[in-house]
Design an enzyme around this catalytic site. Structure first.
Site, PDB file in Angstrom:
ATOM      1  CG  ASP A 226       5.376  -6.239  21.115  1.00 34.30           C
ATOM      2  OD1 ASP A 226       6.197  -6.777  22.080  1.00 34.30           O
ATOM      3  OD2 ASP A 226       4.503  -6.322  20.753  1.00 34.30           O
TER       4      ASP A 226
ATOM      5  CG  HIS B 237       5.758  -0.539  20.226  1.00 32.77           C
ATOM      6  ND1 HIS B 237       4.995  -0.596  21.769  1.00 32.77           N
ATOM      7  CD2 HIS B 237       5.270  -1.927  19.540  1.00 32.77           C
ATOM      8  CE1 HIS B 237       3.406  -1.052  21.071  1.00 32.77           C
ATOM      9  NE2 HIS B 237       4.363  -2.288  20.048  1.00 32.77           N
TER      10      HIS B 237
END
Length: 297
Positions: free
Chosen positions: A107, A251
């Protein structure tokens, strides 16, 4: 007129008539052969593509109608066409129907460490799914193109990492739409997946996603890499929680997370896992507006 002369003239006339008749018949036969040879071919029936319902195993099948010879087994004629056709089925394989699959997802990018991650994934021939923030796409479209060219799945994570479940409808639509446009402009890809930041969603956002053709993807495994910037902790938490069908949230904006990826991939591969994109994990059977956490066995 003498008798023999008369006989010769009568016989000659009969022979002439017979020869002419034979020539006439030969000429007519040649004419018929030419007609058969020069007759225009029957135009081929246009291809018709239809979707076939997926069976319980999740395999998606597609049917295609093709021209076939008259009298061939199973030949049917489409309504209003008058052309004989045969139906064949082309199956789209579901790689996770039997394999131990896991989807690695990243992400908030693209960011500076995304390039290093792409190199790691390429070196291990692993494809992942990237949920991109629209404003970062605008700043770094080249990395988005690299992700797409490498075969990774590109998806929507809002434009400003907004809490879509709490925004007014108009603002939520704007966040999602601007990100769709930014990704399409950068890569030519139109995403079909949306991950609401913070996992914040509601019925209204589900309705927006449905209208925009986006399935909502949450996650199964969260190593809290955004909170604890600890490479060993990220690896340990992923390995402890992952199961077949898991969606792993990480992430790529954190260098500590990217550093954990090689060991995560190597250890999961040693356990027999296959790495797939989110769409592949669910066998391509994702409904717009639906919410997905993991693939059930």
């Amino acid at each position: 007129m003498d008798g023999p002369g008369l006989v010769r003239r009568v016989v000659g006339g009969v022979l002439a008539v017979a020869v002419c008749g034979a020539l006439s018949g030969f000429s007519g036969g040649a004419e018929r052969v030419a007609s058969a040879r020069d007759r225009p071919a029957v135009p081929e029936a246009p291809a018709v593509v239809r979707r076939v319902s997926a069976p319980a195993g999740g395999t998606v099948s597609w049917g295609r109608r093709v021209l076939a010879g008259v009298g061939a087994p199973g030949v049917v004629g489409p309504a209003g066409m008058g052309h004989p056709v045969r139906e064949t089925v082309i199956k789209k394989k579901d790689p996770c129907a039997r394999a131990k699959c896991v989807a690695l997802t990243f992400d908030d990018g693209p960011m500076g460490s995304t390039g290093r991650l792409l190199g790691i994934l390429a070196g291990r021939r692993v494809r992942a799914t990237f949920f991109l923030v629209g404003q970062n796409v605008v700043k770094d479209p080249e990395t988005v193109r690299r992700e797409s060219a490498a075969g990774h799945e590109i998806a929507n994570h809002s434009y400003t990492h907004a809490d879509l479940g709490r925004l007014p409808e108009g603002k939520a639509v704007e966040e999602v739409t601007r990100t769709q446009d930014a990704i399409r402009l950068a890569s030519g890809v139109t995403p079909v997946l949306l991950r609401p930041p913070y996992g914040s969603t509601d019925k209204r956002l589900a309705s927006i996603a449905r209208r925009m053709g986006l399935a909502q993807i949450l996650w199964t495994v969260d190593p809290l890499d955004w909170s604890d910037r600890d490479t060993d902790a990220v690896e340990r938490r992923v390995m402890k929680s992952v199961r077949p069908g898991s969606v792993v949230l990480m992430h790529d904006i954190h260098a500590t997370t990217v550093a954990a990826v090689p060991r995560i991939i190597d250890r999961l591969a040693a356990r027999g896992y296959t790495f797939v994109t989110v769409t592949e994990l669910f066998g391509g059977d994702l409904e717009p507006g639906g919410k997905y956490v993991r693939r059930e066995p």
